[in-house]
Design a protein around this motif. Structure first.
Motif, PDB file in Angstrom:
ATOM      1  N   ARG A 205       0.836  -1.201   0.000  1.00  0.00           N
ATOM      2  CA  ARG A 205       0.000   0.000   0.000  1.00  0.00           C
ATOM      3  C   ARG A 205       0.872   1.253   0.000  1.00  0.00           C
ATOM      4  NH1 ARG A 205      -2.104   0.195   5.344  1.00  0.00           N
ATOM      5  NH2 ARG A 205      -3.540  -1.479   4.753  1.00  0.00           N
ATOM      6  N   ASP A 206       1.897   1.244   0.858  1.00  0.00           N
ATOM      7  CA  ASP A 206       2.788   2.400   0.952  1.00  0.00           C
ATOM      8  C   ASP A 206       3.547   2.650  -0.350  1.00  0.00           C
ATOM      9  OD1 ASP A 206       1.949   2.664   3.555  1.00  0.00           O
ATOM     10  OD2 ASP A 206       3.756   1.783   4.447  1.00  0.00           O
ATOM     11  N   GLN A 207       3.729   1.602  -1.137  1.00  0.00           N
ATOM     12  CA  GLN A 207       4.442   1.722  -2.413  1.00  0.00           C
ATOM     13  C   GLN A 207       3.492   1.957  -3.589  1.00  0.00           C
ATOM     14  OE1 GLN A 207       6.563  -2.016  -2.479  1.00  0.00           O
ATOM     15  NE2 GLN A 207       7.703  -1.513  -0.611  1.00  0.00           N
ATOM     16  N   ASN A 208       2.198   2.208  -3.257  1.00  0.00           N
ATOM     17  CA  ASN A 208       1.164   2.471  -4.277  1.00  0.00           C
ATOM     18  C   ASN A 208       0.985   1.310  -5.245  1.00  0.00           C
ATOM     19  OD1 ASN A 208       0.626   5.174  -3.342  1.00  0.00           O
ATOM     20  ND2 ASN A 208       2.544   5.806  -4.334  1.00  0.00           N
ATOM     21  N   TYR A 209       1.288   0.111  -4.768  1.00  0.00           N
ATOM     22  CA  TYR A 209       1.210  -1.083  -5.613  1.00  0.00           C
ATOM     23  C   TYR A 209      -0.209  -1.294  -6.149  1.00  0.00           C
ATOM     24  CZ  TYR A 209       1.153  -6.190  -6.523  1.00  0.00           C
ATOM     25  OH  TYR A 209       0.983  -7.439  -7.064  1.00  0.00           O
ATOM     26  N   PHE A 210      -1.198  -1.210  -5.279  1.00  0.00           N
ATOM     27  CA  PHE A 210      -2.572  -1.467  -5.701  1.00  0.00           C
ATOM     28  C   PHE A 210      -3.091  -0.352  -6.606  1.00  0.00           C
ATOM     29  CE2 PHE A 210      -2.058  -3.382  -1.416  1.00  0.00           C
ATOM     30  CZ  PHE A 210      -2.083  -4.713  -1.812  1.00  0.00           C
ATOM     31  N   ASP A 211      -2.746   0.906  -6.284  1.00  0.00           N
ATOM     32  CA  ASP A 211      -3.163   2.031  -7.124  1.00  0.00           C
ATOM     33  C   ASP A 211      -2.555   1.929  -8.523  1.00  0.00           C
ATOM     34  OD1 ASP A 211      -4.647   3.108  -5.079  1.00  0.00           O
ATOM     35  OD2 ASP A 211      -3.071   4.480  -4.412  1.00  0.00           O
ATOM     36  N   ASN A 212      -1.291   1.552  -8.575  1.00  0.00           N
ATOM     37  CA  ASN A 212      -0.618   1.450  -9.873  1.00  0.00           C
ATOM     38  C   ASN A 212      -1.220   0.353 -10.747  1.00  0.00           C
ATOM     39  OD1 ASN A 212       1.107   3.516  -9.141  1.00  0.00           O
ATOM     40  ND2 ASN A 212       2.751   2.154  -8.456  1.00  0.00           N
ATOM     41  N   LEU A 213      -1.720  -0.695 -10.105  1.00  0.00           N
ATOM     42  CA  LEU A 213      -2.361  -1.777 -10.857  1.00  0.00           C
ATOM     43  C   LEU A 213      -3.846  -1.510 -11.087  1.00  0.00           C
ATOM     44  CD1 LEU A 213      -0.811  -4.994  -9.211  1.00  0.00           C
ATOM     45  CD2 LEU A 213      -0.289  -4.019 -11.457  1.00  0.00           C
ATOM     46  N   ASN A 214      -4.332  -0.403 -10.479  1.00  0.00           N
ATOM     47  CA  ASN A 214      -5.743  -0.036 -10.598  1.00  0.00           C
ATOM     48  C   ASN A 214      -6.656  -1.158 -10.069  1.00  0.00           C
ATOM     49  OD1 ASN A 214      -7.809   1.784 -11.192  1.00  0.00           O
ATOM     50  ND2 ASN A 214      -8.114   0.931 -13.240  1.00  0.00           N
ATOM     51  N   VAL A 215      -6.245  -1.729  -8.922  1.00  0.00           N
ATOM     52  CA  VAL A 215      -7.056  -2.772  -8.285  1.00  0.00           C
ATOM     53  C   VAL A 215      -7.345  -2.356  -6.849  1.00  0.00           C
ATOM     54  CG1 VAL A 215      -6.134  -4.635  -9.714  1.00  0.00           C
ATOM     55  CG2 VAL A 215      -5.005  -4.069  -7.531  1.00  0.00           C
ATOM     56  N   ASP A 216      -8.432  -2.894  -6.314  1.00  0.00           N
ATOM     57  CA  ASP A 216      -8.775  -2.613  -4.916  1.00  0.00           C
ATOM     58  C   ASP A 216      -7.795  -3.325  -3.979  1.00  0.00           C
ATOM     59  OD1 ASP A 216     -10.971  -1.112  -5.647  1.00  0.00           O
ATOM     60  OD2 ASP A 216     -12.341  -2.838  -5.596  1.00  0.00           O
ATOM     61  N   GLU A 217      -7.501  -2.667  -2.881  1.00  0.00           N
ATOM     62  CA  GLU A 217      -6.674  -3.312  -1.864  1.00  0.00           C
ATOM     63  C   GLU A 217      -7.444  -4.493  -1.279  1.00  0.00           C
ATOM     64  OE1 GLU A 217      -5.215  -2.141   2.579  1.00  0.00           O
ATOM     65  OE2 GLU A 217      -4.710  -0.693   0.994  1.00  0.00           O
ATOM     66  N   PRO A 218      -6.827  -5.681  -1.217  1.00  0.00           N
ATOM     67  CA  PRO A 218      -7.566  -6.868  -0.753  1.00  0.00           C
ATOM     68  C   PRO A 218      -7.908  -6.804   0.722  1.00  0.00           C
ATOM     69  CG  PRO A 218      -5.240  -7.379  -1.013  1.00  0.00           C
ATOM     70  CD  PRO A 218      -5.432  -5.995  -1.562  1.00  0.00           C
ATOM     71  N   ASN A 219      -9.052  -7.378   1.050  1.00  0.00           N
ATOM     72  CA  ASN A 219      -9.491  -7.483   2.437  1.00  0.00           C
ATOM     73  C   ASN A 219      -9.011  -8.823   2.989  1.00  0.00           C
ATOM     74  OD1 ASN A 219     -10.754  -7.529   4.888  1.00  0.00           O
ATOM     75  ND2 ASN A 219     -12.832  -7.758   4.071  1.00  0.00           N
ATOM     76  N   LEU A 220      -7.943  -8.817   3.765  1.00  0.00           N
ATOM     77  CA  LEU A 220      -7.378 -10.053   4.287  1.00  0.00           C
ATOM     78  C   LEU A 220      -8.222 -10.666   5.401  1.00  0.00           C
ATOM     79  CD1 LEU A 220      -3.560  -9.177   4.315  1.00  0.00           C
ATOM     80  CD2 LEU A 220      -4.817 -10.563   2.652  1.00  0.00           C
ATOM     81  N   LEU A 221      -9.187  -9.907   5.911  1.00  0.00           N
ATOM     82  CA  LEU A 221     -10.061 -10.469   6.945  1.00  0.00           C
ATOM     83  C   LEU A 221     -10.845 -11.667   6.417  1.00  0.00           C
ATOM     84  CD1 LEU A 221     -11.520  -7.324   8.765  1.00  0.00           C
ATOM     85  CD2 LEU A 221      -9.519  -8.689   9.359  1.00  0.00           C
ATOM     86  N   GLN A 222     -10.994 -11.757   5.101  1.00  0.00           N
ATOM     87  CA  GLN A 222     -11.785 -12.859   4.531  1.00  0.00           C
ATOM     88  C   GLN A 222     -11.115 -14.219   4.717  1.00  0.00           C
ATOM     89  OE1 GLN A 222     -11.714 -12.927  -0.061  1.00  0.00           O
ATOM     90  NE2 GLN A 222     -10.960 -10.889   0.418  1.00  0.00           N
ATOM     91  N   ILE A 223      -9.798 -14.246   5.047  1.00  0.00           N
ATOM     92  CA  ILE A 223      -9.147 -15.539   5.294  1.00  0.00           C
ATOM     93  C   ILE A 223      -9.001 -15.824   6.793  1.00  0.00           C
ATOM     94  CG2 ILE A 223      -7.965 -15.744   3.082  1.00  0.00           C
ATOM     95  CD1 ILE A 223      -5.470 -14.548   4.328  1.00  0.00           C
TER      96      ILE A 223
END
Length: 563
Positions: A205-223
């Motif tokens: 997130r801090d490296q803008n990885y998700f923004d650069n890929l234009n994807v939502d940040e995953p919700n890890l609570l689902q696991i």
């Protein structure tokens, strides 16, 4: 056996009632080790931070870079329910973070426990760049050294106790390593790797990885459903942080977002995941997953928990249930053989160590648990492996740290034990077959020096009876849906009843009707076939029966109390 009534903190009880909890539920919670009503309130914001785990931040930096460079990562898990669930948490978590990872689960029978050189070679054939261990690795000195020689980086995620020295891994993340100040020392293997995934997500997130890929940040609570399963199955202590993980994991299990494999295991056992309890995870789901590692290959358990479609999940779950049937049959045979041996048991002995060359290596842990329950002594059961060594599975009692006891034997007799590891209450070891008698003697001597006669009398804490309080299905459901587990025990009660009817069903269990306070309770005593007297004192839990549109409070008998 000695029964002690839990003490109720009346001040805490009133505070819980003031928050809206039922008085009976409040009374039971106020008899646990809590200091305020906040101790049973679980906002996710209260989850301990990953940055308190030694090396977690640095490992997350390394792995966030590896993800972006699409390095080949292989997960190496363990062959129990924690190892399988934790490996699945890692696989699904990395998938959510944008990378597919491979996995290897050592065979209990061919490879043994942990990251061995043989497993490293198998990972190397997959062109692995990074190995991440889950629920193992803290004692894998040889395997990690071999990986280093091959140029494979190893990140250990584990929760087992460390030896005097640590292996030369790239990073070690383990709340129980000596220099780690993480407040909870009770995370299971799946919990540790979940924390690593949270830390990696923050780095990305801090490296803008998700923004650069234009994807939502995953919700890890689902696991967290799998983290909850592993936490309960591995019987780690249910401190606040673990209860919080289980609370939110149960919310996932009870929703439509429940893991596909878990859903199918519930469905094929004629249970609904929508009403899952921690006891379901302990006694219904975990044994089926464990059966794969006990009877064959735990890769099947991981395949079930990482299945991507309904048909896959259904078939894997069906196979797990079949393995569990095989496990039950093998366990029954071994119990009968062990009971025959124990007829000559000397009650002055403080330990029980048994070996039979016909016993199944995958079932010795269960047999050790059964004998510990029956005789209340530290127990080690041995079976012979393919190379002729004896593999032992140990279970202990309060006041006897079995891993440390085995360590004392190893120091006094270094030629007896090949390898060992574990916790206070459970451990595993390998010894030379011709040293069995020597080990038995040394282990008994260690126990003699530690255990006093009174230590061999089990103390069971019970809650005040609530049968006279006009209980109903709704109250019992509210109680049973809480985050019970080791160290935060589900309520146990004791009462004296009139037994008005009893019959053995399936040749295994006793079904009976018990009366008290002009009420009759349908009851079940699993794995018990002896006649029950007309007047009987029982140790029991309260359940609900909603089968065929019935709504009844029922009793699950745990022990008959002989006075």
């Amino acid at each position: 056996m000695k029964l002690i009534n839990k003490k109720i903190d009346e001040s805490i009880k009133q505070k819980l009632i003031n928050t809206g909890r039922h008085p009976i539920v409040s009374q039971i919670l106020a008899a646990r080790n809590i200091s305020s009503s906040k101790d049973v309130d679980y906002p996710i914001e209260q989850l301990l931070s990953p940055n308190k785990l030694l090396n977690c931040d640095e490992a997350a930096d390394f792995l966030s870079d590896a993800i972006q460079k699409q390095k080949k990562i292989t997960i190496v898990g363990d062959y129990d329910a924690d190892g399988a669930s934790g490996s699945s948490v890692a696989i699904l978590g990395f998938r959510l973070l944008g990378i597919e990872v491979d996995f290897l689960i050592p065979s209990r029978f061919k490879n043994g426990y942990g990251l061995s050189s043989e497993i490293v070679d198998m990972a190397n054939t997959k062109e692995t760049d990074i190995i991440i261990t889950v629920d193992n690795g803290i004692a894998s000195f040889e395997g990690i050294s071999h990986a280093n020689d091959l140029g494979i980086d190893v990140i250990v995620t584990d929760h087992h106790l460390q030896a005097e020295n640590l292996p030369d891994a790239k990073f070690i993340i383990n709340p129980n390593q000596k220099k780690c100040s993480f407040p909870s020392k009770n995370l299971c293997g799946a919990g540790v790797v979940f924390y690593l995934l949270i830390a990696i997500r923050k780095k990305l997130r801090d490296q803008n990885y998700f923004d650069n890929l234009n994807v939502d940040e995953p919700n890890l609570l689902q696991i967290l459903d799998l983290v909850a399963l592993a936490t309960i199955a591995d019987m780690v202590k249910m401190d606040f942080n673990n209860r919080l993980l289980v609370h939110h994991g149960l919310r996932v299990i009870r929703s439509q977002q429940c893991n596909l494999g878990l859903k199918k295991l519930f469905m094929l056992t004629n249970k609904s995941h929508l009403t899952a309890l921690t006891s379901d995870l302990s006694f219904v789901i975990a044994p089926k997953i464990n059966a794969a590692g006990r009877m064959d290959d735990m890769s099947l358990g991981v395949a079930c928990l990482t299945a991507t479609n309904e048909n896959e999940a259904h078939e894997y779950a069906r196979q797990l249930i079949e393995f569990n049937f095989q496990r039950k049959k093998t366990e029954t045979d071994m119990q009968e053989e062990a009971q025959a041996i124990m007829r000559g048991f000397n009650n002055n002995n403080k330990t029980i160590c048994l070996f039979n060359d016909k016993w199944h290596q995958g079932v010795i842990g269960i047999l050790a648990s059964r004998l510990k329950e029956n005789f209340y002594r530290p127990v080690i059961i041995f079976a012979q492996d393919e190379s002729g060594y004896l593999k032992g599975s140990a279970r202990s009692i309060e006041g006897f740290h079995v891993r440390d006891a085995i360590d004392l034997v190893a120091k006094k007799n270094p030629e007896v034990i090949v390898t060992f590891g574990g916790h206070a209450m459970a451990a595993g070891l390998t010894i030379k077959k011709d040293r069995f008698d020597s080990f038995v003697q040394s282990f008994e001597e260690v126990a003699e020096s530690i255990l006093k006669p009174e230590d061999l009398s089990e103390i069971i804490e019970v809650d005040d009876s609530i049968l006279q309080d006009n209980i109903n299905v709704h109250i019992i459901d509210e109680i049973n849906q809480l985050e019970w587990g080791n160290g935060f025990q589900r309520p146990l009660f004791t009462d004296t009843f009139d037994c008005v009817d009893q019959k053995v069903i399936k040749g295994l269990h006793t079904k009976l009707n018990l009366t008290k306070h002009n009420q009759t309770f349908e009851s079940i005593f699993f794995n018990y076939q002896e006649s029950i007297p007309d007047r009987v004192k029982c140790l029991y839990t309260l359940e609900t029966n909603k089968f065929n549109n019935t709504n009844k409070v029922t009793l699950n008998i745990k022990k008959i109390i002989h006075e």
